[in-house]
Scaffold this motif. Structure first.
Motif, PDB file in Angstrom:
ATOM      1  N   VAL A  35       0.886  -1.505  -0.500  1.00 14.30           N
ATOM      2  CA  VAL A  35       0.543  -0.052  -0.035  1.00 14.30           C
ATOM      3  C   VAL A  35       1.117   1.603   0.104  1.00 14.30           C
ATOM      4  O   VAL A  35       1.035   1.569   1.394  1.00 14.30           O
ATOM      5  N   GLU A  36       1.226   1.923  -1.319  1.00 14.43           N
ATOM      6  CA  GLU A  36       2.522   2.853  -1.741  1.00 14.43           C
ATOM      7  C   GLU A  36       1.150   3.715  -2.250  1.00 14.43           C
ATOM      8  O   GLU A  36       0.703   4.003  -2.785  1.00 14.43           O
ATOM      9  N   PHE A  37       1.638   5.510  -1.512  1.00 13.23           N
ATOM     10  CA  PHE A  37       1.570   6.378  -1.870  1.00 13.23           C
ATOM     11  C   PHE A  37       2.398   7.641  -1.896  1.00 13.23           C
ATOM     12  O   PHE A  37       3.655   7.398  -0.707  1.00 13.23           O
ATOM     13  N   PRO A  38       2.636   8.216  -2.355  1.00 12.65           N
ATOM     14  CA  PRO A  38       3.344   9.467  -1.891  1.00 12.65           C
ATOM     15  C   PRO A  38       2.580  10.478  -0.948  1.00 12.65           C
ATOM     16  O   PRO A  38       2.047  10.857  -1.008  1.00 12.65           O
ATOM     17  N   GLY A  42       5.255  16.380  -5.476  1.00  9.48           N
ATOM     18  CA  GLY A  42       6.659  16.517  -6.377  1.00  9.48           C
ATOM     19  C   GLY A  42       7.573  15.863  -5.947  1.00  9.48           C
ATOM     20  O   GLY A  42       8.678  15.329  -6.616  1.00  9.48           O
ATOM     21  N   ILE A  43       7.186  15.119  -4.824  1.00  9.83           N
ATOM     22  CA  ILE A  43       8.270  13.939  -5.290  1.00  9.83           C
ATOM     23  C   ILE A  43       7.832  12.584  -4.693  1.00  9.83           C
ATOM     24  O   ILE A  43       7.750  11.616  -3.771  1.00  9.83           O
ATOM     25  N   ALA A  44       7.098  11.997  -6.255  1.00  4.22           N
ATOM     26  CA  ALA A  44       6.310  11.634  -6.436  1.00  4.22           C
ATOM     27  C   ALA A  44       7.599   9.650  -6.530  1.00  4.22           C
ATOM     28  O   ALA A  44       6.092   8.963  -5.876  1.00  4.22           O
ATOM     29  N   TRP A  45       8.240  10.096  -6.733  1.00  4.91           N
ATOM     30  CA  TRP A  45       9.014   8.458  -6.232  1.00  4.91           C
ATOM     31  C   TRP A  45       9.524   8.429  -4.739  1.00  4.91           C
ATOM     32  O   TRP A  45       9.814   6.885  -5.283  1.00  4.91           O
ATOM     33  N   LEU A  46       9.185   9.319  -4.460  1.00  8.50           N
ATOM     34  CA  LEU A  46       9.529   8.924  -3.033  1.00  8.50           C
ATOM     35  C   LEU A  46       8.244   8.139  -2.147  1.00  8.50           C
ATOM     36  O   LEU A  46       7.353   9.509  -1.922  1.00  8.50           O
ATOM     37  N   LYS A  47       7.898   6.850  -1.793  1.00  8.54           N
ATOM     38  CA  LYS A  47       6.860   6.265  -1.697  1.00  8.54           C
ATOM     39  C   LYS A  47       6.327   5.947  -0.229  1.00  8.54           C
ATOM     40  O   LYS A  47       7.019   4.977  -0.015  1.00  8.54           O
ATOM     41  N   TYR A  48       5.792   5.829   0.647  1.00  4.83           N
ATOM     42  CA  TYR A  48       5.440   5.944   1.948  1.00  4.83           C
ATOM     43  C   TYR A  48       4.147   4.995   1.873  1.00  4.83           C
ATOM     44  O   TYR A  48       3.901   4.235   0.970  1.00  4.83           O
ATOM     45  N   ASN A 161      11.397  11.637   5.081  1.00  2.00           N
ATOM     46  CA  ASN A 161      11.658  10.651   5.911  1.00  2.00           C
ATOM     47  C   ASN A 161      11.680  10.862   7.159  1.00  2.00           C
ATOM     48  O   ASN A 161      11.108  10.169   8.532  1.00  2.00           O
ATOM     49  N   LEU A 162      11.235  12.275   7.446  1.00  2.00           N
ATOM     50  CA  LEU A 162      10.549  13.147   8.849  1.00  2.00           C
ATOM     51  C   LEU A 162       9.117  12.785   8.443  1.00  2.00           C
ATOM     52  O   LEU A 162       9.007  12.052  10.017  1.00  2.00           O
ATOM     53  N   ALA A 163       8.592  12.816   7.164  1.00  3.57           N
ATOM     54  CA  ALA A 163       7.123  12.963   7.407  1.00  3.57           C
ATOM     55  C   ALA A 163       6.604  11.639   7.581  1.00  3.57           C
ATOM     56  O   ALA A 163       5.862  11.045   8.276  1.00  3.57           O
ATOM     57  N   LYS A 164       7.712  10.891   6.680  1.00  2.00           N
ATOM     58  CA  LYS A 164       7.613   9.030   7.659  1.00  2.00           C
ATOM     59  C   LYS A 164       7.333   8.328   8.724  1.00  2.00           C
ATOM     60  O   LYS A 164       6.716   7.659   9.006  1.00  2.00           O
ATOM     61  N   ALA A 165       8.317   8.896   9.508  1.00  2.00           N
ATOM     62  CA  ALA A 165       8.333   8.798  10.580  1.00  2.00           C
ATOM     63  C   ALA A 165       8.085   9.371  11.558  1.00  2.00           C
ATOM     64  O   ALA A 165       6.633   8.432  12.730  1.00  2.00           O
ATOM     65  N   CYS A 166       6.896  10.864  11.325  1.00  2.00           N
ATOM     66  CA  CYS A 166       5.730  10.856  11.692  1.00  2.00           C
ATOM     67  C   CYS A 166       4.825  10.152  11.753  1.00  2.00           C
ATOM     68  O   CYS A 166       3.759   9.980  12.700  1.00  2.00           O
ATOM     69  N   LEU A 167       4.375  10.233  10.643  1.00  2.00           N
ATOM     70  CA  LEU A 167       3.484   9.338   9.767  1.00  2.00           C
ATOM     71  C   LEU A 167       3.345   7.552  10.734  1.00  2.00           C
ATOM     72  O   LEU A 167       2.389   7.571  11.712  1.00  2.00           O
TER      73      LEU A 167
END
Length: 194
Positions: A35-38, A42-48, A161-167
């Protein structure tokens, strides 16, 4: 014959319920890895993907080793299915940086404050691990020049990575609080403080 086995004691530290719960969390983690999404426009290649959250829940419930095992198994299975060993390696590094500090600190202080302190330390460790692993692995295995990767740190890698870690941290607190009474071994439960 039963007398012979009567004196044998189970030396396994984990109960059957714990092992089944860990297997379930691993399976959920593998499913969530698809289950991946940006996260950042503007940084669509890094997906969470939220696959780290079940590993963090396992770490909070059963300790850092269990959480790490759950995260590594999920990363390995996803890497094998997608034939992406570089991605599996980078995911494993980030999962270790996220799960181990938070679970270890929460294990020492099983309160909301202990969880928050553990998660803050994990966010910092995750940022460092993600940036350093990108700076090392991308040039070595993906052929990107070091300068190109370094130029992506501030505009892309750090905010993502900050957004990913916080989420992941917020999801972990919500999910763990919701299911902790169901999955946490009785000896680890602290009334009103988990």
């Amino acid at each position: 014959m039963s007398e012979q086995y009567a004196s044998i004691h189970n030396t396994n530290k984990w109960e059957t319920k714990t092992l089944v719960t860990l297997a379930l969390l691993c399976a959920i983690s593998v499913i969530l890895s698809f289950v991946e999404f940006p996260l950042i426009p503007g940084i669509a290649w890094l997906k969470y993907d939220p696959s780290c959250m079940p590993a963090m829940v396992a770490g909070f419930a059963f300790g850092p080793a269990a959480g790490l095992a759950c995260g590594l198994i999920s990363a390995l299975i996803h890497g094998m299915i997608m034939a992406d060993w570089v991605g599996a390696l980078m995911t494993s590094i980030v999962v270790a940086a996220m799960v181990v500090p938070s679970a270890a600190l929460y294990r020492k202080n099983r309160t909301l404050k202990g969880a928050i302190i553990g998660l803050i330390v994990s966010i910092i460790c995750t940022l460092i691990a993600a940036i350093v692993s990108n700076l090392i692995i991308d040039p070595l295995y993906l052929g990107m020049p070091f300068e190109a990767v370094a130029a992506l740190v501030v505009p892309a890698l750090l905010p993502f990575n900050l957004a990913k870690a916080c989420l992941n941290s917020v999801l972990t607190v919500i999910v763990y609080k919701s299911i902790s009474n169901l999955i946490t071994p009785k000896k680890n439960q602290v009334k009103g403080r988990s």
